[in-house]
Design a protein around this motif. Structure first.
Motif, PDB file in Angstrom:
ATOM      1  N   VAL A 114     -19.961  -2.110  -7.794  1.00  0.00           N
ATOM      2  CA  VAL A 114     -19.004  -0.776  -8.415  1.00  0.00           C
ATOM      3  C   VAL A 114     -17.576  -0.316  -7.594  1.00  0.00           C
ATOM      4  N   MET A 115     -17.990   0.010  -6.384  1.00  0.00           N
ATOM      5  CA  MET A 115     -16.529   0.599  -5.486  1.00  0.00           C
ATOM      6  C   MET A 115     -15.684  -0.687  -5.058  1.00  0.00           C
ATOM      7  N   GLY A 116     -16.268  -1.834  -5.817  1.00  0.00           N
ATOM      8  CA  GLY A 116     -15.551  -3.415  -4.955  1.00  0.00           C
ATOM      9  C   GLY A 116     -14.958  -3.754  -5.915  1.00  0.00           C
ATOM     10  N   VAL A 117     -15.181  -4.201  -7.420  1.00  0.00           N
ATOM     11  CA  VAL A 117     -14.306  -3.713  -8.259  1.00  0.00           C
ATOM     12  C   VAL A 117     -13.191  -2.696  -8.924  1.00  0.00           C
ATOM     13  N   LEU A 118     -13.846  -1.270  -8.435  1.00  0.00           N
ATOM     14  CA  LEU A 118     -12.624  -0.223  -8.531  1.00  0.00           C
ATOM     15  C   LEU A 118     -11.397  -0.122  -8.081  1.00  0.00           C
ATOM     16  N   MET A 119     -11.862  -1.000  -6.183  1.00  0.00           N
ATOM     17  CA  MET A 119     -10.425  -0.842  -5.393  1.00  0.00           C
ATOM     18  C   MET A 119      -9.947  -1.995  -5.304  1.00  0.00           C
ATOM     19  N   LEU A 120     -10.090  -2.982  -5.968  1.00  0.00           N
ATOM     20  CA  LEU A 120      -9.886  -3.898  -6.543  1.00  0.00           C
ATOM     21  C   LEU A 120      -9.052  -3.553  -7.705  1.00  0.00           C
ATOM     22  N   GLY A 121      -9.408  -3.221  -8.792  1.00  0.00           N
ATOM     23  CA  GLY A 121      -8.734  -2.170  -9.668  1.00  0.00           C
ATOM     24  C   GLY A 121      -7.420  -1.510  -9.454  1.00  0.00           C
ATOM     25  N   PHE A 122      -7.822  -0.809  -8.780  1.00  0.00           N
ATOM     26  CA  PHE A 122      -6.709   0.554  -8.277  1.00  0.00           C
ATOM     27  C   PHE A 122      -5.551  -0.475  -7.241  1.00  0.00           C
ATOM     28  N   ALA A 123      -5.499  -1.220  -6.512  1.00  0.00           N
ATOM     29  CA  ALA A 123      -5.039  -2.004  -5.800  1.00  0.00           C
ATOM     30  C   ALA A 123      -4.320  -2.986  -6.505  1.00  0.00           C
ATOM     31  N   CYS A 124      -4.915  -3.414  -7.653  1.00  0.00           N
ATOM     32  CA  CYS A 124      -3.678  -3.790  -8.552  1.00  0.00           C
ATOM     33  C   CYS A 124      -2.877  -3.164  -9.719  1.00  0.00           C
ATOM     34  N   PHE A 125      -2.969  -1.688  -9.329  1.00  0.00           N
ATOM     35  CA  PHE A 125      -2.271  -0.906 -10.301  1.00  0.00           C
ATOM     36  C   PHE A 125      -1.018  -0.901  -8.679  1.00  0.00           C
ATOM     37  N   GLU A 126      -0.705  -0.577  -7.646  1.00  0.00           N
ATOM     38  CA  GLU A 126      -0.262  -0.389  -6.952  1.00  0.00           C
ATOM     39  C   GLU A 126       0.364  -1.672  -6.093  1.00  0.00           C
ATOM     40  N   LEU A 127      -0.078  -2.904  -6.719  1.00  0.00           N
ATOM     41  CA  LEU A 127       0.709  -4.288  -6.098  1.00  0.00           C
ATOM     42  C   LEU A 127       1.228  -4.858  -6.814  1.00  0.00           C
ATOM     43  N   LEU A 128       0.867  -5.106  -8.446  1.00  0.00           N
ATOM     44  CA  LEU A 128       1.321  -5.566  -9.609  1.00  0.00           C
ATOM     45  C   LEU A 128       3.012  -4.738 -10.143  1.00  0.00           C
ATOM     46  N   PRO A 129       3.865  -5.432  -9.960  1.00  0.00           N
ATOM     47  CA  PRO A 129       4.921  -4.675 -10.525  1.00  0.00           C
ATOM     48  C   PRO A 129       4.700  -4.038 -11.852  1.00  0.00           C
ATOM     49  N   GLN A 130       4.133  -5.159 -12.724  1.00  0.00           N
ATOM     50  CA  GLN A 130       3.388  -4.364 -14.185  1.00  0.00           C
ATOM     51  C   GLN A 130       2.747  -3.259 -14.057  1.00  0.00           C
TER      52      GLN A 130
END
Length: 202
Positions: A114-130
């Protein structure tokens, strides 16, 4: 040496995310997870997050928008209890699988997955311009408070969601940083209070 690395990482990330209002948990939690169990890593992230918010409150807390603190912060605090309780539940579940790489055996547990999925998801919030440019209308403040509070209590990730909801409400930069810091501090304190209370009862 491990503590030096953790300390330097905490100092660097805190300065890096001073004005953005988010990113500290997303970056710092994986660093802590390299050295501590996940539950400890989440708690340590909340401590650093809280200390960072105390500093920001001292500097710009007087500019915090009290209406936003109530409308967004109160639901976030309540949801943080639920998030911390969910973390306690998931952390006690047994392993799902294990595998070996070279001479090292790794164990997959529900909390790690679960933590791995959440870290990946929240990293996308900060890395992807959209996703980084994603903003929500003021009428969704209650939902935003509930979501950011829950994830703040569960994984220590709350800033990205909170900033997305607060960035479009028409407040000054000082008010944005001050409001962000005050709400983040309240959520961190309630999350830690819930975790400590659970540990004392167990």
């Amino acid at each position: 040496m491990d503590f030096v690395i953790v300390g330097v990482a905490a100092l660097f990330v805190s300065g890096l995310t001073l004005f953005s209002g988010f990113g500290l948990g997303t970056i710092l939690m994986p660093v802590f997870a390299l050295f501590f169990p996940l539950e400890v890593a989440v708690a340590a992230t909340a401590v650093v997050h809280g200390a960072n918010n105390v500093f920001k409150i001292a500097v710009v807390g007087k500019h915090a928008d009290r209406t936003l603190v109530v409308r967004f912060g109160v639901p976030a605090i309540l949801a943080a209890f639920a998030g911390a309780a969910a973390l306690g539940y998931v952390s006690h579940l047994g392993e799902i699988a294990r595998y070996a790489i070279g001479g090292r055996t790794a164990v997959i547990t529900p909390i790690k997955l679960v933590m791995g999925v959440l870290m990946l998801g929240f990293a996308c919030f900060e890395l992807l311009p959209q996703l980084r440019a994603l903003k929500f209308d003021r009428r969704y403040l209650l939902l935003g408070g509930l979501l950011s509070g829950f994830f703040g209590g569960f994984s220590g990730h709350q800033g990205a969601l909170r900033s997305a909801f607060l960035a479009k409400v028409g407040i000054s930069t000082e008010a944005f940083v001050g409001t962000n810091a005050l709400i983040g501090f309240m959520v961190d304190m309630r999350s830690e209070e819930r975790r400590v209370g659970k540990e004392c009862r167990s």
